[in-house]
Design a protein around this motif. Structure first.
Motif, mmCIF file in Angstrom:
data_model
loop_
_atom_site.group_PDB
_atom_site.id
_atom_site.type_symbol
_atom_site.label_atom_id
_atom_site.label_comp_id
_atom_site.label_asym_id
_atom_site.label_seq_id
_atom_site.Cartn_x
_atom_site.Cartn_y
_atom_site.Cartn_z
ATOM 1 N N ARG A 184 5.479 -7.132 3.458
ATOM 2 C CA ARG A 184 4.865 -8.466 3.498
ATOM 3 C C ARG A 184 3.366 -8.385 3.251
ATOM 4 O O ARG A 184 2.798 -9.226 2.528
ATOM 5 C CB ARG A 184 5.141 -9.117 4.852
ATOM 6 C CG ARG A 184 4.564 -10.546 4.986
ATOM 7 C CD ARG A 184 4.850 -11.125 6.358
ATOM 8 N NE ARG A 184 6.265 -11.026 6.682
ATOM 9 C CZ ARG A 184 6.754 -10.307 7.691
ATOM 10 N NH1 ARG A 184 5.936 -9.608 8.468
ATOM 11 N NH2 ARG A 184 8.039 -10.282 7.928
ATOM 12 N N HIS A 185 2.722 -7.409 3.849
ATOM 13 C CA HIS A 185 1.260 -7.346 3.805
ATOM 14 C C HIS A 185 0.724 -6.484 2.670
ATOM 15 O O HIS A 185 -0.468 -6.528 2.393
ATOM 16 C CB HIS A 185 0.726 -6.815 5.137
ATOM 17 C CG HIS A 185 0.921 -7.751 6.281
ATOM 18 N ND1 HIS A 185 0.153 -8.873 6.466
ATOM 19 C CD2 HIS A 185 1.820 -7.744 7.310
ATOM 20 C CE1 HIS A 185 0.550 -9.509 7.555
ATOM 21 N NE2 HIS A 185 1.554 -8.846 8.078
ATOM 22 N N ARG A 186 1.600 -5.692 2.019
ATOM 23 C CA ARG A 186 1.163 -4.825 0.936
ATOM 24 C C ARG A 186 1.899 -5.228 -0.343
ATOM 25 O O ARG A 186 2.878 -4.570 -0.739
ATOM 26 C CB ARG A 186 1.428 -3.355 1.255
ATOM 27 C CG ARG A 186 0.784 -2.855 2.555
ATOM 28 C CD ARG A 186 0.479 -1.364 2.479
ATOM 29 N NE ARG A 186 -0.519 -1.136 1.437
ATOM 30 C CZ ARG A 186 -0.359 -0.300 0.405
ATOM 31 N NH1 ARG A 186 0.749 0.397 0.279
ATOM 32 N NH2 ARG A 186 -1.298 -0.184 -0.504
ATOM 33 N N PRO A 187 1.467 -6.296 -1.010
ATOM 34 C CA PRO A 187 2.204 -6.783 -2.176
ATOM 35 C C PRO A 187 2.306 -5.779 -3.311
ATOM 36 O O PRO A 187 3.240 -5.850 -4.112
ATOM 37 C CB PRO A 187 1.413 -8.028 -2.600
ATOM 38 C CG PRO A 187 0.060 -7.880 -1.977
ATOM 39 C CD PRO A 187 0.285 -7.134 -0.695
ATOM 40 N N ALA A 188 1.379 -4.827 -3.392
ATOM 41 C CA ALA A 188 1.453 -3.824 -4.460
ATOM 42 C C ALA A 188 2.445 -2.714 -4.152
ATOM 43 O O ALA A 188 2.795 -1.933 -5.041
ATOM 44 C CB ALA A 188 0.062 -3.219 -4.706
ATOM 45 N N CYS A 189 2.895 -2.634 -2.920
ATOM 46 C CA CYS A 189 3.840 -1.591 -2.518
ATOM 47 C C CYS A 189 5.257 -2.031 -2.858
ATOM 48 O O CYS A 189 5.711 -3.086 -2.415
ATOM 49 C CB CYS A 189 3.710 -1.332 -1.016
ATOM 50 S SG CYS A 189 4.973 -0.242 -0.339
ATOM 51 N N THR A 190 5.950 -1.230 -3.619
ATOM 52 C CA THR A 190 7.337 -1.543 -3.966
ATOM 53 C C THR A 190 8.344 -0.704 -3.201
ATOM 54 O O THR A 190 9.534 -0.999 -3.230
ATOM 55 C CB THR A 190 7.580 -1.340 -5.473
ATOM 56 O OG1 THR A 190 7.358 0.039 -5.813
ATOM 57 C CG2 THR A 190 6.654 -2.229 -6.293
ATOM 58 N N ARG A 191 7.857 0.372 -2.507
ATOM 59 C CA ARG A 191 8.776 1.258 -1.801
ATOM 60 C C ARG A 191 8.126 1.825 -0.539
ATOM 61 O O ARG A 191 6.919 2.075 -0.506
ATOM 62 C CB ARG A 191 9.179 2.441 -2.690
ATOM 63 C CG ARG A 191 9.747 2.084 -4.027
ATOM 64 C CD ARG A 191 10.287 3.290 -4.760
ATOM 65 N NE ARG A 191 9.300 4.352 -4.922
ATOM 66 C CZ ARG A 191 9.542 5.497 -5.543
ATOM 67 N NH1 ARG A 191 10.745 5.739 -6.030
ATOM 68 N NH2 ARG A 191 8.605 6.410 -5.675
ATOM 69 N N ILE A 192 8.955 2.038 0.466
ATOM 70 C CA ILE A 192 8.556 2.753 1.672
ATOM 71 C C ILE A 192 9.337 4.057 1.689
ATOM 72 O O ILE A 192 10.533 4.077 1.389
ATOM 73 C CB ILE A 192 8.847 1.925 2.926
ATOM 74 C CG1 ILE A 192 8.167 0.556 2.816
ATOM 75 C CG2 ILE A 192 8.373 2.648 4.188
ATOM 76 C CD1 ILE A 192 8.627 -0.426 3.846
ATOM 77 N N VAL A 193 8.659 5.153 2.027
ATOM 78 C CA VAL A 193 9.311 6.457 1.968
ATOM 79 C C VAL A 193 9.205 7.158 3.321
ATOM 80 O O VAL A 193 8.310 6.893 4.122
ATOM 81 C CB VAL A 193 8.700 7.344 0.863
ATOM 82 C CG1 VAL A 193 8.770 6.649 -0.480
ATOM 83 C CG2 VAL A 193 7.261 7.734 1.188
ATOM 84 N N ALA A 194 10.140 8.063 3.537
ATOM 85 C CA ALA A 194 10.120 8.931 4.710
ATOM 86 C C ALA A 194 10.808 10.228 4.327
ATOM 87 O O ALA A 194 11.542 10.276 3.334
ATOM 88 C CB ALA A 194 10.815 8.271 5.889
ATOM 89 N N GLU A 195 10.587 11.291 5.120
ATOM 90 C CA GLU A 195 11.130 12.589 4.741
ATOM 91 C C GLU A 195 11.624 13.350 5.973
ATOM 92 O O GLU A 195 11.083 14.403 6.322
ATOM 93 C CB GLU A 195 10.098 13.420 3.954
ATOM 94 C CG GLU A 195 8.643 13.021 4.113
ATOM 95 C CD GLU A 195 8.034 13.431 5.436
ATOM 96 O OE1 GLU A 195 8.402 14.475 5.970
ATOM 97 O OE2 GLU A 195 7.200 12.673 5.949
ATOM 98 N N PRO A 196 12.674 12.857 6.643
ATOM 99 C CA PRO A 196 13.244 13.605 7.763
ATOM 100 C C PRO A 196 13.920 14.885 7.293
ATOM 101 O O PRO A 196 14.308 15.006 6.133
ATOM 102 C CB PRO A 196 14.273 12.628 8.350
ATOM 103 C CG PRO A 196 14.665 11.768 7.199
ATOM 104 C CD PRO A 196 13.421 11.614 6.375
#
Length: 238
Positions: A184-196
């Motif tokens: 919502r707050h980062r319009p330029a962000c298209t993906r969230i990543v994580a690395e468990p």
């Protein structure tokens, strides 16, 4: 440098429990290796000082478990609490930050003194500190050397404290809420990543329940990670 002390919440240590840096609620914590989300990444930061779009001013997020607020860490206020959490044996086995407060301080300082590509935060649920988060620019992080990063990819690490909060799906709930905030707050962000760690089935399942998909397995310096991605249009859980 002296930082202002925020008296909004007490810094008295709370009893920690086994936590999951990447899943936040699985039965087994994920091994983070020694990935620290503030080192020099492969790209240059974009112009301007705000790399995470005003995270400190994001509005609290209502969830079924209560109202979640991300509060950026202030060292003088939060160090005792965070160090106490890091010294729980179940936490120390994966975060590797047990010892005197100076150990935790050494982990926090590069982020607090950096350019804002990683922001350590307390997670407050209905005003009670109960989790630790690192929200970071994955595309500017060393992690970006190990997968095809896109501009403005945003990474998430999570530690949930409190034995009573384990095994109830709280980690997935909070991950979902924070993911929605990021998008919502980062319009330029298209993906969230994580690395468990790929061996942590509970952690991977928690991310799946929060709308992430398993994109690949990547060899990091100290582990083989399950690269989990949540797209702006979240994938349906399997």
């Amino acid at each position: 440098m002296t930082r202002p002390v925020d008296r909004e919440h007490p810094a008295a240590p709370a009893a920690p429990a086994a936590v999951d840096r990447h899943g936040g609620g699985g039965a087994q914590p994920a091994a983070p290796g020694r990935h620290v989300p503030h080192g020099p990444g492969p790209g240059r930061p974009p112009a301007g000082p705000d790399l995470l779009d005003g995270l400190a001013d994001w509005r609290p997020a209502p969830t079924r478990a209560g109202v979640l607020r991300l509060l950026p860490v202030v060292l003088e206020r939060d160090l005792a609490l965070l160090s106490h959490w890091m010294n729980d044996p179940a936490v120390a086995a994966f975060w590797e930050l047990s010892g005197p407060p100076s150990v935790t301080e050494g982990h926090l300082d590069p982020q607090l003194a950096g350019d804002g590509r990683s922001i350590p935060c307390l997670g407050l649920l209905d005003g009670t500190p109960m989790s630790y988060w690192e929200i970071y620019r994955a595309d500017l992080d060393p992690l970006a050397r190990h997968y095809p990063a896109r501009p403005h990819d945003t990474g998430v690490h999570l530690l949930v404290a409190g034995a009573s909060r384990r095994g109830r799906g709280l980690g997935s709930l909070l991950l979902g809420a924070v993911s929605e905030q990021i998008l919502r707050h980062r319009p330029a962000c298209t993906r969230i990543v994580a690395e468990p760690d790929r061996r942590n089935a509970a952690s991977v399942a928690a991310f799946r329940r929060a709308g992430f998909r398993l994109a690949a397995e990547v060899a990091l310096p100290d582990k083989t990670a399950a690269l989990m991605i949540r797209d702006r249009s979240p994938c349906a859980p399997p």
